[in-house]
Design a protein around this motif. Structure first.
Motif, mmCIF file in Angstrom:
data_model
loop_
_atom_site.group_PDB
_atom_site.id
_atom_site.type_symbol
_atom_site.label_atom_id
_atom_site.label_comp_id
_atom_site.label_asym_id
_atom_site.label_seq_id
_atom_site.Cartn_x
_atom_site.Cartn_y
_atom_site.Cartn_z
ATOM 1 N N ASN A 1 0.833 -1.205 0.000
ATOM 2 C CA ASN A 1 0.000 0.000 0.000
ATOM 3 C C ASN A 1 0.870 1.258 0.000
ATOM 4 O OD1 ASN A 1 -2.530 -1.244 -0.083
ATOM 5 N ND2 ASN A 1 -2.525 -1.585 2.122
ATOM 6 N N GLY A 2 2.029 1.179 0.633
ATOM 7 C CA GLY A 2 2.976 2.286 0.555
ATOM 8 C C GLY A 2 3.452 2.509 -0.865
ATOM 9 N N ALA B 1 -6.895 8.412 -11.658
ATOM 10 C CA ALA B 1 -7.577 9.083 -10.539
ATOM 11 C C ALA B 1 -6.951 8.591 -9.238
ATOM 12 C CB ALA B 1 -9.075 8.853 -10.597
ATOM 13 N N SER B 2 -7.736 7.983 -8.338
ATOM 14 C CA SER B 2 -7.165 7.526 -7.073
ATOM 15 C C SER B 2 -6.841 6.035 -7.077
ATOM 16 C CB SER B 2 -8.125 7.818 -5.917
ATOM 17 O OG SER B 2 -9.301 7.038 -6.042
ATOM 18 N N GLN B 3 -7.042 5.357 -8.209
ATOM 19 C CA GLN B 3 -6.803 3.915 -8.275
ATOM 20 C C GLN B 3 -5.395 3.625 -8.805
ATOM 21 O OE1 GLN B 3 -9.020 1.250 -7.324
ATOM 22 N NE2 GLN B 3 -9.935 3.031 -6.286
ATOM 23 N N VAL B 4 -4.668 2.825 -8.051
ATOM 24 C CA VAL B 4 -3.303 2.459 -8.448
ATOM 25 C C VAL B 4 -3.208 0.947 -8.595
ATOM 26 C CG1 VAL B 4 -0.858 2.526 -7.847
ATOM 27 C CG2 VAL B 4 -2.339 4.457 -7.255
ATOM 28 N N TYR C 1 -7.865 -5.580 -4.698
ATOM 29 C CA TYR C 1 -7.999 -6.687 -5.648
ATOM 30 C C TYR C 1 -6.604 -7.180 -5.997
ATOM 31 C CZ TYR C 1 -12.794 -5.072 -6.144
ATOM 32 O OH TYR C 1 -14.091 -4.697 -5.879
ATOM 33 N N ILE C 2 -6.403 -8.479 -5.889
ATOM 34 C CA ILE C 2 -5.102 -9.075 -6.181
ATOM 35 C C ILE C 2 -5.274 -10.044 -7.340
ATOM 36 C CG2 ILE C 2 -3.261 -10.571 -5.331
ATOM 37 C CD1 ILE C 2 -5.272 -8.386 -2.974
ATOM 38 N N SER C 3 -4.457 -9.901 -8.357
ATOM 39 C CA SER C 3 -4.502 -10.812 -9.504
ATOM 40 C C SER C 3 -3.122 -11.406 -9.738
ATOM 41 C CB SER C 3 -5.000 -10.089 -10.757
ATOM 42 O OG SER C 3 -4.132 -9.023 -11.103
ATOM 43 N N LYS D 1 -4.202 -3.960 -6.583
ATOM 44 C CA LYS D 1 -4.997 -2.836 -7.083
ATOM 45 C C LYS D 1 -5.874 -2.283 -5.968
ATOM 46 C CE LYS D 1 -5.341 -5.605 -11.266
ATOM 47 N NZ LYS D 1 -6.258 -6.379 -12.129
ATOM 48 N N GLY D 2 -5.969 -0.944 -5.914
ATOM 49 C CA GLY D 2 -6.822 -0.318 -4.918
ATOM 50 C C GLY D 2 -6.591 1.181 -4.851
#
Length: 261
Positions: free
Chosen positions: A78-79, A112-115, A232-234, A248-249
């Motif tokens: 997340n960092g 936007a805010s999704q990485v 979300y993890i793929s 992803k989040g």
């Protein structure tokens, strides 16, 4: 060092971080006590960790991560997503990036805010009793439970993290429970030494444990809900080998500030 030090605060699914643009070496020598004070929620800014964004050849930037205890840490998923948003907001990158972290190179896309962050491949999953042990950039212990809503995650996580097997090196302890539309994960993080609202490498490890536990193969995406939001993890799984791993989040700016040293 004296004078003003400028910082930004970001959070990714409730995992919050202090970010400093250190391309001009404004942070100076690494100071464990100073980092610990800044991360303290009563006497400092308050954060799960602190990151320096630094110059490095052949990449957009380097991510240097410190845990809330002031010590340099291993990879923080997340960092990593938050520092991508920070780099975008600084104008260093646009919508894509490649950067260096302690566990190697990472690529990311931001909208936007999704990485959407590329994570390292994982080649080995071990077991400790019924729990799964794996390293997704940081070491993780993953245990399936059926009472996660009522569980004392701090007490149980603390006991595992400090048992004879893990006390010296430390380990992040994740508890996972199936839900209607995915899985809930709660994590006790080493370095923070407490439960956090999210852990990106932990969510990644938990998703891989799901695939192993359920004997899944091939390409898949697994929804992981954490206390601070949805991730979300793929990945592609072939045996015990995981490739094309993505985390992803959301990664959101909170505020800017300055520290007088």
């Amino acid at each position: 060092m004296s004078g003003k030090l400028y910082f930004s605060k970001y959070q990714g699914a409730g995992n919050d971080f202090i970010l400093i643009d250190n391309r001009s070496d404004v942070f100076g020598p690494k100071d464990i006590d100073f980092v610990k004070k800044l991360c303290d929620r009563k006497f400092g800014i308050g954060a799960d960790g602190l990151m320096l964004l630094q110059d490095i050849k052949n990449f957009d930037f380097e991510m240097l991560y410190f845990n809330a205890d002031g010590r340099e840490g291993t990879m923080c998923g997340n960092g990593g997503r938050c520092i991508v948003a920070f780099a975008r907001d600084l104008g260093i990158i646009d919508s894509k990036t490649a950067f260096m972290a302690v566990d190697g190179t990472h690529d990311a896309k931001i909208s936007a805010s999704q990485v959407d962050l590329g994570m390292i491949d994982v080649q080995e999953v071990k077991q400790d009793g019924e729990a799964y042990i794996l390293n997704t950039g940081s070491p993780h212990y993953v245990s399936f439970v059926d009472d996660l809503g009522e569980m004392d995650v701090y007490a149980k996580g603390y006991a595992i993290r400090n048992n004879d097997n893990y006390r010296k090196e430390g380990i992040n302890v994740n508890f996972i429970e199936a839900e209607e539309n995915g899985y809930l994960v709660r994590t006790f993080e080493r370095g923070v030494e407490d439960e956090t609202l999210a852990c990106g490498t932990g969510a990644t490890a938990a998703a891989m444990a799901v695939a192993v536990h359920n004997q899944l193969e091939g390409d898949m995406e697994i929804p992981i809900r954490v206390l601070g939001g949805q991730l979300y993890i793929s990945f592609r799984k072939e045996g015990s080998y995981f490739t094309n791993v993505r985390l992803k989040g959301p990664a959101d700016f909170v505020f800017n500030g300055e520290i007088v040293r």
